[in-house]
Design a protein around this motif. Structure first.
Motif, mmCIF file in Angstrom:
data_model
loop_
_atom_site.group_PDB
_atom_site.id
_atom_site.type_symbol
_atom_site.label_atom_id
_atom_site.label_comp_id
_atom_site.label_asym_id
_atom_site.label_seq_id
_atom_site.Cartn_x
_atom_site.Cartn_y
_atom_site.Cartn_z
ATOM 1 N N SER A 1 0.822 -1.210 0.000
ATOM 2 C CA SER A 1 0.000 0.000 0.000
ATOM 3 C C SER A 1 0.854 1.257 0.000
ATOM 4 O O SER A 1 0.550 2.232 -0.691
ATOM 5 C CB SER A 1 -0.922 -0.018 1.212
ATOM 6 O OG SER A 1 -1.686 1.164 1.275
ATOM 7 N N SER A 2 1.939 1.244 0.764
ATOM 8 C CA SER A 2 2.811 2.419 0.842
ATOM 9 C C SER A 2 3.494 2.693 -0.495
ATOM 10 O O SER A 2 3.652 3.851 -0.897
ATOM 11 C CB SER A 2 3.876 2.208 1.922
ATOM 12 O OG SER A 2 4.651 1.047 1.657
ATOM 13 N N THR B 1 1.004 4.213 -2.852
ATOM 14 C CA THR B 1 0.777 5.610 -2.479
ATOM 15 C C THR B 1 1.902 6.495 -3.003
ATOM 16 O O THR B 1 1.659 7.590 -3.528
ATOM 17 C CB THR B 1 0.682 5.757 -0.949
ATOM 18 O OG1 THR B 1 -0.427 4.990 -0.469
ATOM 19 C CG2 THR B 1 0.495 7.217 -0.566
ATOM 20 N N LYS C 1 1.492 6.874 -6.674
ATOM 21 C CA LYS C 1 0.352 7.763 -6.938
ATOM 22 C C LYS C 1 0.782 9.221 -6.842
ATOM 23 O O LYS C 1 0.458 10.040 -7.712
ATOM 24 C CB LYS C 1 -0.771 7.464 -5.943
ATOM 25 C CG LYS C 1 -1.985 8.367 -6.099
ATOM 26 C CD LYS C 1 -3.059 8.019 -5.079
ATOM 27 C CE LYS C 1 -2.626 8.400 -3.673
ATOM 28 N NZ LYS C 1 -3.721 8.207 -2.693
ATOM 29 N N THR D 1 -7.712 4.734 -2.229
ATOM 30 C CA THR D 1 -7.090 3.428 -2.467
ATOM 31 C C THR D 1 -6.929 3.229 -3.973
ATOM 32 O O THR D 1 -7.890 2.908 -4.677
ATOM 33 C CB THR D 1 -7.947 2.287 -1.888
ATOM 34 O OG1 THR D 1 -8.237 2.568 -0.522
ATOM 35 C CG2 THR D 1 -7.208 0.961 -1.989
#
Length: 206
Positions: A3-4, A7, A10, A69
């Motif tokens: 997830s990190s 991110t 992104k 997300t």
């Protein structure tokens, strides 16, 4: 992809970093392609749909920071794009279906007072779903809303089927607790089971 890491990509993409975009593309393309194939069953159509999603993502990269997300956003975007593709390709069939008297004259089976309760409960359940942990919420939606099997979700998220099963168990237990709390605020005659509540989610989402 963690997830990190997603991110970080992104944020980099939102500033116009083409290398970050390529890294995201390379990481997610295979899984997004498999998801598209679940609906389209065509290599050419899948390539077109997934490519369109990434093109739109790049063209709207300055808005990426608002996406909570990214992983779930990509899966949902591919699903929606695939369904739009099917509708476009089968326009004649959908037109006939839409004009069918049995469908065009469809009447909801809920009475006005029942509909009010249903809408209230639906809002309550949606809030409970939003409060699930991020990965748990993503898996729950892919299984319940996107109608994917545990195996398909496991392949798309690059996790084991057991992990999907465990996360679904966690989600259902948390929703059961939320539903118990809801039932305590209503009359005993209005008690709603978890099964009925999940069926309601499908009904309200149709």
């Amino acid at each position: 992809m963690a997830s990190s890491e997603a991110t970080n990509l992104k944020l980099a993409i939102s500033t116009g970093d083409s290398r970050a975009f390529k890294a995201l593309f390379d990481s997610y393309y295979p899984r997004l392609y498999r998801l598209a194939y679940h609906y389209l069953k065509s290599d050419v159509a899948c390539e077109e749909v997934v490519s369109d999603v990434f093109i739109k993502l790049w063209n709207n990269r300055t808005k990426l920071v608002a996406i909570e997300t990214l992983e779930f956003y990509l899966f949902r975007a591919v699903k929606n794009q695939a369904l739009s593709y099917l509708k476009k390709e089968m326009k004649a069939v959908y037109s006939l279906y839409a004009n069918s008297p049995s469908e065009s004259n469809r009447i909801d089976y809920l009475e006005p007072d029942q509909m009010l309760i249903a809408r209230e409960l639906n809002t309550y359940l949606q809030k409970a779903i939003e409060e699930l942990p991020e990965r748990c919420r993503t898996i729950f939606r892919m299984v319940r809303e996107d109608e994917l099997t545990y195996k398909e979700v496991a392949q798309l998220l690059d996790v084991s089927p057991k992990t999907v099963e465990n996360q679904m168990s966690i989600a259902l237990k948390k929703l059961k607790l939320a539903l118990d709390a809801y039932n305590q605020t209503t009359a005993p005659t209005q008690y709603i089971s978890l099964f009925s509540a999940l069926s309601l989610l499908e009904y309200m989402g149709s």
